[in-house]
Design an enzyme around this catalytic site. Structure first.
Site, mmCIF file in Angstrom:
data_model
loop_
_atom_site.group_PDB
_atom_site.id
_atom_site.type_symbol
_atom_site.label_atom_id
_atom_site.label_comp_id
_atom_site.label_asym_id
_atom_site.label_seq_id
_atom_site.Cartn_x
_atom_site.Cartn_y
_atom_site.Cartn_z
ATOM 1 N N LEU A 12 7.979 -9.636 8.002
ATOM 2 C CA LEU A 12 7.402 -10.769 8.716
ATOM 3 C C LEU A 12 8.425 -11.793 9.240
ATOM 4 O O LEU A 12 8.281 -12.351 10.430
ATOM 5 C CB LEU A 12 6.362 -11.508 7.671
ATOM 6 C CG LEU A 12 5.659 -12.909 8.218
ATOM 7 C CD1 LEU A 12 4.921 -12.347 9.457
ATOM 8 C CD2 LEU A 12 4.751 -13.494 7.014
ATOM 9 N N ILE A 38 14.848 -18.878 -2.835
ATOM 10 C CA ILE A 38 13.806 -19.993 -3.288
ATOM 11 C C ILE A 38 13.630 -19.973 -4.790
ATOM 12 O O ILE A 38 12.768 -20.677 -5.196
ATOM 13 C CB ILE A 38 12.532 -19.443 -2.601
ATOM 14 C CG1 ILE A 38 11.949 -18.252 -3.062
ATOM 15 C CG2 ILE A 38 12.505 -19.601 -1.206
ATOM 16 C CD1 ILE A 38 10.366 -18.211 -2.720
ATOM 17 N N ALA A 61 9.357 -13.331 -0.412
ATOM 18 C CA ALA A 61 8.439 -12.775 -1.616
ATOM 19 C C ALA A 61 8.836 -11.651 -2.325
ATOM 20 O O ALA A 61 9.808 -11.268 -1.784
ATOM 21 C CB ALA A 61 7.032 -12.528 -1.090
ATOM 22 N N THR A 63 7.577 -8.365 -2.928
ATOM 23 C CA THR A 63 6.788 -7.310 -2.358
ATOM 24 C C THR A 63 6.661 -6.020 -2.989
ATOM 25 O O THR A 63 5.694 -5.409 -2.375
ATOM 26 C CB THR A 63 6.764 -7.560 -0.893
ATOM 27 O OG1 THR A 63 8.282 -6.872 -0.634
ATOM 28 C CG2 THR A 63 6.600 -8.838 -0.322
ATOM 29 N N THR A 102 -1.989 -12.877 0.018
ATOM 30 C CA THR A 102 -2.407 -11.436 0.042
ATOM 31 C C THR A 102 -3.770 -11.274 -0.360
ATOM 32 O O THR A 102 -4.144 -11.696 -1.086
ATOM 33 C CB THR A 102 -1.323 -10.574 -0.972
ATOM 34 O OG1 THR A 102 -2.146 -9.376 -0.994
ATOM 35 C CG2 THR A 102 -1.360 -11.201 -2.257
ATOM 36 N N ASP A 103 -4.236 -10.182 0.319
ATOM 37 C CA ASP A 103 -5.662 -9.553 -0.312
ATOM 38 C C ASP A 103 -5.755 -9.369 -1.680
ATOM 39 O O ASP A 103 -6.841 -8.877 -2.218
ATOM 40 C CB ASP A 103 -5.979 -8.375 0.616
ATOM 41 C CG ASP A 103 -5.320 -7.337 0.558
ATOM 42 O OD1 ASP A 103 -3.905 -7.597 0.379
ATOM 43 O OD2 ASP A 103 -5.596 -5.962 0.939
ATOM 44 N N TYR A 126 1.759 -8.165 -9.107
ATOM 45 C CA TYR A 126 2.206 -8.570 -7.826
ATOM 46 C C TYR A 126 0.999 -9.681 -7.522
ATOM 47 O O TYR A 126 1.296 -10.871 -6.899
ATOM 48 C CB TYR A 126 2.096 -7.623 -6.941
ATOM 49 C CG TYR A 126 2.267 -8.027 -5.436
ATOM 50 C CD1 TYR A 126 3.242 -8.889 -4.724
ATOM 51 C CD2 TYR A 126 1.086 -7.961 -4.640
ATOM 52 C CE1 TYR A 126 3.191 -8.936 -3.498
ATOM 53 C CE2 TYR A 126 1.102 -8.497 -3.229
ATOM 54 C CZ TYR A 126 2.166 -8.960 -2.896
ATOM 55 O OH TYR A 126 2.317 -9.453 -1.203
ATOM 56 N N LYS A 130 1.354 -13.846 -7.035
ATOM 57 C CA LYS A 130 1.005 -14.330 -5.767
ATOM 58 C C LYS A 130 0.095 -15.576 -5.779
ATOM 59 O O LYS A 130 -0.041 -16.632 -5.104
ATOM 60 C CB LYS A 130 0.433 -13.439 -4.583
ATOM 61 C CG LYS A 130 1.589 -12.346 -4.202
ATOM 62 C CD LYS A 130 2.970 -13.074 -3.486
ATOM 63 C CE LYS A 130 2.293 -13.681 -1.793
ATOM 64 N NZ LYS A 130 3.738 -14.073 -1.355
ATOM 65 N N TRP A 151 -2.289 -5.366 3.912
ATOM 66 C CA TRP A 151 -1.495 -4.012 4.621
ATOM 67 C C TRP A 151 -0.588 -4.286 5.601
ATOM 68 O O TRP A 151 -0.977 -3.750 6.813
ATOM 69 C CB TRP A 151 -2.752 -3.127 5.158
ATOM 70 C CG TRP A 151 -3.791 -2.790 3.883
ATOM 71 C CD1 TRP A 151 -3.797 -3.379 2.666
ATOM 72 C CD2 TRP A 151 -4.445 -1.545 3.871
ATOM 73 N NE1 TRP A 151 -4.985 -2.738 2.024
ATOM 74 C CE2 TRP A 151 -5.288 -1.686 2.586
ATOM 75 C CE3 TRP A 151 -4.675 -0.528 4.584
ATOM 76 C CZ2 TRP A 151 -6.023 -0.577 2.277
ATOM 77 C CZ3 TRP A 151 -5.499 0.606 4.182
ATOM 78 C CH2 TRP A 151 -6.280 0.430 3.089
HETATM 79 N N1 LIG Z 1 3.862 -6.278 3.001
HETATM 80 C C1 LIG Z 1 2.509 -6.106 2.887
HETATM 81 O O1 LIG Z 1 1.583 -5.059 2.946
HETATM 82 C C2 LIG Z 1 1.810 -7.420 2.823
HETATM 83 C C3 LIG Z 1 0.397 -7.670 2.370
HETATM 84 C C4 LIG Z 1 -0.124 -8.788 2.047
HETATM 85 C C5 LIG Z 1 0.820 -9.903 2.000
HETATM 86 N N2 LIG Z 1 2.055 -9.932 2.180
HETATM 87 C C6 LIG Z 1 2.780 -11.042 2.073
HETATM 88 O O2 LIG Z 1 3.396 -11.098 3.432
HETATM 89 C C7 LIG Z 1 4.762 -12.025 3.227
HETATM 90 C C8 LIG Z 1 5.626 -11.350 3.970
HETATM 91 O O3 LIG Z 1 6.089 -10.045 3.278
HETATM 92 P P1 LIG Z 1 6.793 -8.748 4.195
HETATM 93 O O4 LIG Z 1 6.094 -7.652 4.059
HETATM 94 O O5 LIG Z 1 7.617 -9.411 5.329
HETATM 95 O O6 LIG Z 1 7.829 -8.703 3.015
HETATM 96 P P2 LIG Z 1 9.290 -8.084 2.727
HETATM 97 O O7 LIG Z 1 9.632 -7.155 4.144
HETATM 98 O O8 LIG Z 1 9.447 -7.529 1.606
HETATM 99 O O9 LIG Z 1 10.324 -9.573 3.067
HETATM 100 C C9 LIG Z 1 10.302 -10.264 1.981
HETATM 101 C C10 LIG Z 1 11.530 -11.228 2.078
HETATM 102 O O10 LIG Z 1 11.755 -12.147 1.111
HETATM 103 C C11 LIG Z 1 13.179 -11.938 0.632
HETATM 104 N N3 LIG Z 1 13.230 -12.494 -0.560
HETATM 105 C C12 LIG Z 1 12.954 -12.046 -1.885
HETATM 106 N N4 LIG Z 1 13.120 -12.875 -2.888
HETATM 107 C C13 LIG Z 1 13.622 -14.097 -2.297
HETATM 108 C C14 LIG Z 1 14.166 -15.083 -2.918
HETATM 109 N N5 LIG Z 1 14.188 -15.252 -4.306
HETATM 110 N N6 LIG Z 1 14.545 -16.214 -2.028
HETATM 111 C C15 LIG Z 1 14.687 -15.826 -0.623
HETATM 112 N N7 LIG Z 1 14.285 -14.947 -0.014
HETATM 113 C C16 LIG Z 1 13.708 -13.915 -1.060
HETATM 114 C C17 LIG Z 1 13.790 -10.624 0.888
HETATM 115 O O11 LIG Z 1 15.038 -10.538 0.930
HETATM 116 P P3 LIG Z 1 15.967 -9.361 0.594
HETATM 117 O O12 LIG Z 1 15.606 -8.867 1.831
HETATM 118 O O13 LIG Z 1 17.243 -9.847 0.328
HETATM 119 O O14 LIG Z 1 15.236 -8.599 -0.202
HETATM 120 C C18 LIG Z 1 12.873 -10.104 2.092
HETATM 121 O O15 LIG Z 1 13.863 -10.364 3.100
HETATM 122 C C19 LIG Z 1 5.047 -12.023 1.691
HETATM 123 O O16 LIG Z 1 4.352 -13.400 1.279
HETATM 124 C C20 LIG Z 1 3.716 -11.145 1.118
HETATM 125 O O17 LIG Z 1 3.505 -11.127 -0.106
HETATM 126 C C21 LIG Z 1 2.470 -8.658 2.288
#
Ligand SMILES: NC(=O)c1ccc[n+]([C@@H]2O[C@H](COP(=O)([O-])OP(=O)(O)OC[C@H]3O[C@@H](n4cnc5c(N)ncnc54)[C@H](OP(=O)(O)O)[C@@H]3O)[C@@H](O)[C@H]2O)c1
Length: 280
Positions: A12, A38, A61, A63, A102-103, A126, A130, A151
């Site tokens: 994201l 964070i 997050a 994730t 998230t859903d 998870y 959240k 998703w």
């Molecule tokens: N992916 C899905 O299917 C999905 C679905 C529903 C909601 N969401 C929500 O959407 C948002 C974005 O998800 P995404 O898919 O972009 O996830 P992602 O690709 O896993 O990215 C999460 C990022 O957060 C960073 N991170 C983890 N712990 C951290 C910390 N303590 N301090 C600072 N940064 C940290 C990670 O860093 P590193 O690269 O160093 O690990 C990674 O770059 C999240 O809030 C997730 O819960 C995701």
């Protein structure tokens, strides 16, 4: 308008960075985990001491839904306690916090699309972490948006979309479950939705659902990716109605997105259409 984006190296975060080129009036600070962790109060203090942000988009997050089952402490550290620290600094600095959720805060038993007011009841670690993060944001920040999405996929990172394309390229058969129904959401569309909220500057705070439109099982999603890329064969995709995982997942987690659409005058694309834009 100065905007802090946490988790800038995630899918994201990268999609927001791409979308940001069309918002030249906004001044972004894209913070990777190395610059802003964070979980560290010191790290958050430092960045707020040196900058004055109007908005903070928390795209950071934990994730990994499967790993979280055996790593509860770290999942809560990032998704709840880290969010709490961030929320405190946003509140103290008059920064509007946009928290992504998230859903998976729902148990999937409703059987029809979830609205923002439906009762939450996460089935896995998870989702619980959240949800606690959401609650901290609501308690601490007067100016906040919580965007629940589902998703997520994009050209970036380890996600289902990239896995399907990789299997097809390697000529492997992918077995995919029909057990869950939800809405695949293009993270590029979510990035645009977030920036639309900021651009509106409407201060209509609260919880909003945002996903693409329509519904699918993971099998439907895989089939559509292979169909749209002309790679579907009789042997490269198989379906299963039982795929063993550590984390329980909601059977039906489609989100009702009318509140977002009516408030910000923007309708999300159908998920198949959005997928076709990413592929072409
Ligand atoms: N992916 C899905 O299917 C999905 C679905 C529903 C909601 N969401 C929500 O959407 C948002 C974005 O998800 P995404 O898919 O972009 O996830 P992602 O690709 O896993 O990215 C999460 C990022 O957060 C960073 N991170 C983890 N712990 C951290 C910390 N303590 N301090 C600072 N940064 C940290 C990670 O860093 P590193 O690269 O160093 O690990 C990674 O770059 C999240 O809030 C997730 O819960 C995701």
């Amino acid at each position: 308008m100065k905007i802090l984006v946490t988790g800038a190296n995630g899918q994201l975060g990268k999609c927001i960075k791409d979308a940001a080129v069309n918002y030249r009036d906004f001044d972004f600070l894209f913070a990777t985990r190395g610059l802003l962790n964070i979980e560290s109060e010191e790290s958050i203090s430092e960045i707020f001491k040196n900058n004055r942000f109007d908005y903070c988009i928390n795209a950071a997050a934990y994730t990994n839904v499967e790993k979280a089952e055996s790593d509860q402490e770290n999942a809560f550290l990032t998704n709840a306690e880290g969010v709490k620290q961030l929320a405190k600094h946003c509140e103290e600095n008059n920064t509007t916090l946009i928290q992504i959720s998230t859903d998976y805060v729902f148990d999937g038993k409703k059987g029809s699309p979830y609205s923002e007011d439906d009762t939450t009841s996460p089935l896995n670690v998870y989702g619980a972490s959240k949800l606690l993060g959401e609650q901290y944001v609501q308690e601490i920040c007067q100016a906040h948006y919580i965007l629940r999405t589902s998703w997520l996929y994009s050209q970036y990172g380890h996600n289902f979309y990239n896995t399907v394309l990789r299997f097809a390229k390697e000529g492997k058969t992918l077995t995919v479950t029909t057990e869950q129904t939800g809405t695949p959401t293009n993270a590029n569309d979510l990035a645009e939705a977030i920036l639309t909220i900021i651009k509106s500057n409407s201060k209509k705070y609260g919880i909003y659902n945002f996903s693409n439109q329509g519904e699918a099982t993971w099998y439907d999603f895989a089939k559509e990716i292979l169909t749209q890329t002309n790679q579907l064969t009789e042997t490269n995709l198989a379906k299963t109605d039982y795929y063993r995982t550590f984390a329980a997942r909601p059977k039906y987690s489609v989100l009702d997105t009318r509140k977002y659409k009516n408030t910000f005058n923007e309708a999300a694309l159908d998920w198949r259409k959005s997928l076709s834009f990413l592929l072409n």
